[in-house]
Scaffold this active site. Structure first.
Site, PDB file in Angstrom:
ATOM      1  CG  HIS A 146     152.355 121.216  35.929  1.00 19.41           C
ATOM      2  ND1 HIS A 146     152.012 122.536  36.059  1.00 19.41           N
ATOM      3  CD2 HIS A 146     151.177 120.557  35.704  1.00 19.41           C
ATOM      4  CE1 HIS A 146     150.710 122.679  35.926  1.00 19.41           C
ATOM      5  NE2 HIS A 146     150.183 121.497  35.700  1.00 19.41           N
ATOM      6  NE  ARG A 147     151.517 116.590  41.589  1.00 13.73           N
ATOM      7  CZ  ARG A 147     151.235 115.599  42.439  1.00 13.73           C
ATOM      8  NH1 ARG A 147     152.092 114.607  42.577  1.00 13.73           N
ATOM      9  NH2 ARG A 147     150.114 115.579  43.122  1.00 13.73           N
ATOM     10  CB  SER A 148     149.281 122.664  41.986  1.00  8.36           C
ATOM     11  OG  SER A 148     149.296 121.800  43.104  1.00  8.36           O
ATOM     12  CE  LYS A 151     147.702 117.803  34.719  1.00 11.78           C
ATOM     13  NZ  LYS A 151     146.370 117.828  35.357  1.00 11.78           N
ATOM     14  CD  GLU A 160     144.482 114.980  34.893  1.00 13.50           C
ATOM     15  OE1 GLU A 160     144.839 115.654  33.912  1.00 13.50           O
ATOM     16  OE2 GLU A 160     144.988 115.121  36.012  1.00 13.50           O
ATOM     17  CD  GLU A 164     148.140 123.188  37.978  1.00 13.56           C
ATOM     18  OE1 GLU A 164     147.477 123.060  36.942  1.00 13.56           O
ATOM     19  OE2 GLU A 164     148.531 122.227  38.670  1.00 13.56           O
ATOM     20  CG  HIS A 206     145.234 123.628  41.627  1.00 20.47           C
ATOM     21  ND1 HIS A 206     145.388 122.942  40.457  1.00 20.47           N
ATOM     22  CD2 HIS A 206     145.757 122.838  42.585  1.00 20.47           C
ATOM     23  CE1 HIS A 206     145.976 121.769  40.695  1.00 20.47           C
ATOM     24  NE2 HIS A 206     146.201 121.687  41.991  1.00 20.47           N
ATOM     25  CD  GLN A 222     143.032 120.129  40.508  1.00 19.80           C
ATOM     26  OE1 GLN A 222     142.811 119.783  41.651  1.00 19.80           O
ATOM     27  NE2 GLN A 222     143.883 119.481  39.732  1.00 19.80           N
ATOM     28  CD  GLU A 223     144.719 120.644  36.438  1.00 20.56           C
ATOM     29  OE1 GLU A 223     145.097 120.268  35.307  1.00 20.56           O
ATOM     30  OE2 GLU A 223     145.253 120.291  37.493  1.00 20.56           O
ATOM     31  CE  LYS A 228     149.872 115.260  38.596  1.00 20.70           C
ATOM     32  NZ  LYS A 228     148.684 115.262  39.487  1.00 20.70           N
ATOM     33  CB  SER A 238     144.139 117.976  43.972  1.00 21.02           C
ATOM     34  OG  SER A 238     144.660 117.807  42.690  1.00 21.02           O
ATOM     35  CG  ASP A 288     146.419 113.067  38.502  1.00 20.12           C
ATOM     36  OD1 ASP A 288     147.414 112.492  38.953  1.00 20.12           O
ATOM     37  OD2 ASP A 288     146.165 114.266  38.765  1.00 20.12           O
ATOM     38  CG  ASP A 337     142.490 117.165  36.526  1.00 20.37           C
ATOM     39  OD1 ASP A 337     141.607 116.421  37.022  1.00 20.37           O
ATOM     40  OD2 ASP A 337     143.636 117.279  37.006  1.00 20.37           O
TER      41      ASP A 337
HETATM   42  P1  PGA Z   1     148.307 118.664  42.073  1.00 20.48           P
HETATM   43  O1  PGA Z   1     147.222 118.653  40.928  1.00 20.48           O
HETATM   44  O2  PGA Z   1     149.652 118.873  41.487  1.00 20.48           O
HETATM   45  O3  PGA Z   1     147.862 119.768  42.977  1.00 20.48           O
HETATM   46  O4  PGA Z   1     148.184 117.321  42.762  1.00 20.48           O
HETATM   47  C1  PGA Z   1     147.473 118.421  39.587  1.00 20.48           C
HETATM   48  C2  PGA Z   1     146.463 117.480  38.998  1.00 20.48           C
HETATM   49  O5  PGA Z   1     145.479 117.098  39.655  1.00 20.48           O
HETATM   50  O6  PGA Z   1     146.631 117.080  37.854  1.00 20.48           O
HETATM   51 ZN    ZN Z   2     144.797 115.718  37.943  1.00 18.02          ZN
END
Ligand code: PGA
Ligand code: ZN
Length: 422
Positions: A366-368, A389, A286, A205, A155, A163-164, A338, A40, A313, A243
């Site tokens: 991190h990344r997914s 995270k 987020e 994740e 994800h 998403q999270e 990131k 994402s 982000d 998030d």
């Molecule tokens: P991504 O997502 O690593 O798939 O971009 C992580 C996030 O949105 O924080």
């Molecule tokens: Zn994010």
């Protein structure tokens, strides 16, 4: 002086190709770095190179990017003497010349940058986090881990729209106890999901990905799991961070947010977040809105910024200039960090500095799509961000970071744990 630079195509945690870059110096130091990849992504992220050869890995191969490292980058860097990893980063930025790393490839550039910083730390006889702290002039601390225990959006197919859903053991006395809290609540959550007949399969994740659409229903389960495990829901114990990655469910035609079967305006979505914050121990939000919802971010921050951390982000993509602009507009209160969004460690440290000087909180992420590389654990400690995270307390590539942090905590018992002060 670099004597050898070599990139090879390896796999990330989603079975997609990525790069491992190894670097050897004149004095015999040899290091290796793995490159992560997002799903994402923000539109202004540094641009990774993918081969676009449909006959290999569905067009996702990174042989071209590996070729950039082994060819042009190696030729250019090996011919020169560098005084520091920062100089190598500057040379990479200049050599690429695009501002988005799209010519050499952000995946190629970030791999070389990470390797250069590992090598510089090793040459100085320090661990990466000690070296980063020394270079950035920061006070190291162990971060609050944010365990992403329910995965949705991009994800996890069939999971929630948000998403999270993360557990943040803000009240833990130290880092090992924070890990324990995360793992114990994760186990209780799994038990509750099984008992309710939900799938306990994992998303990208490492979190569960049950087919529960309403965010409030997921939050209720999380609070129950926290209580089941014997912790207090909230800032004194285990709090929750969200998030939504709202850009993923925004309808381009009219800018409405499609969540849980409804099409909400920015203001209606902000109302919904306020109700959530009233009812649940959410402490951080987020990407509550999409990256192109600029005025919405200002309204969201005005409405909820003194109750929860408003974190950007996709909207900032670790770009110091975008963060500085948002600081001036009061369009958030904190930034996700990131390395591969911006492309080099030097620019990442610059983004962190902009945050610190503005009094903004920072969370290293991190990344997914991840590898076993643990640079982000050292970055979070060395830069003293107080937050990281790295997914659920499950799946090897997520655990690698938490286990690295446990090793740092064990080796340096004097390091403080928890959020950085204002
Ligand atoms: P991504 O997502 O690593 O798939 O971009 C992580 C996030 O949105 O924080
Ligand atoms: Zn994010």
């Amino acid at each position: 002086r670099i004597t050898e630079l070599h990139a090879v195509e390896i796999l990330d945690s989603r079975a997609r190709p990525t790069l491992a870059v190894s670097l050897t110096t004149e004095d015999g130091i040899r290091v290796r770095a793995g490159v992560p990849a997002g799903a994402s992504t923000g539109t202004r992220e540094a641009v990774e190179l993918r081969d676009a050869d449909p006959g290999r890995y569905g067009g996702q191969g990174v042989l071209t990017a590996a070729g950039q490292v082994n060819g042009e980058i190696a030729r250019s860097l090996a011919a020169r003497d560098f005084a520091s990893a920062t100089e190598i980063d500057r040379a990479l930025i200049d050599l690429d010349g695009t501002g988005t790393k799209s010519r050499l490839g952000a995946n190629a550039v970030v791999g070389v940058s990470l390797a250069a910083w590992y090598a510089e730390a090793a040459r100085a006889g320090r661990g990466p986090w000690q070296h980063l702290a020394r270079t950035a002039g920061t006070t190291p601390r162990l971060p609050v881990p944010h365990f992403n225990v329910v995965n949705g959006g991009a994800h996890a197919t069939g999971g929630p729209d948000i998403q999270e859903f993360m557990l943040a053991p803000l009240g833990a006395p130290d880092f090992p106890e924070a890990v324990r809290a995360g793992a114990e609540v994760y186990a209780r959550l799994k038990a509750r999901l099984s008992a309710a007949g939900h799938s306990t399969g994992l998303g990208d994740e490492g979190g569960f990905a049950p087919a529960i659409r309403r965010p409030e229903d997921v939050l209720t389960l999380l609070v129950e799991a926290i209580t089941d495990a014997g912790y207090t829901p909230g800032r004194d114990g285990v709090a929750i961070a969200l998030d939504p990655a709202a850009g993923q469910f925004r309808r381009p035609a009219d800018g409405r947010y499609l969540i849980d079967g409804e099409a909400l305006t920015s203001d209606a979505l902000i109302d919904r977040y306020e109700e959530i914050v009233d009812r649940f121990p959410v402490w951080s939000l987020e990407d509550g809105l999409a990256e192109d919802d600029g005025d919405g971010w200002v309204r969201l921050t005005a409405r909820l910024g003194d109750r929860v951390q408003i974190m950007g982000d996709d909207v900032f993509v670790t770009d110091p200039a975008l963060i500085a602009e948002a600081v001036a507009r009061r369009a958030a209160t904190s930034a996700l960090i990131k390395v591969n969004q911006i492309g080099t460690v030097t620019e990442t440290l610059e983004a962190l500095r902009v945050c610190r000087e503005a009094g903004w909180a920072q969370m290293v992420s991190h990344r997914s799509g991840e590898t076993e590389d643990t640079f982000i654990a050292d970055l979070a400690v060395g830069a003293g961000t107080g937050q990281i995270k790295s997914g659920a307390p499950a799946r090897g590539e997520r655990i690698a970071k938490y286990n690295r942090l446990l090793a740092i905590a064990d080796a340096d018992p004097a390091l403080p744990y928890g959020l950085a002060g204002p």
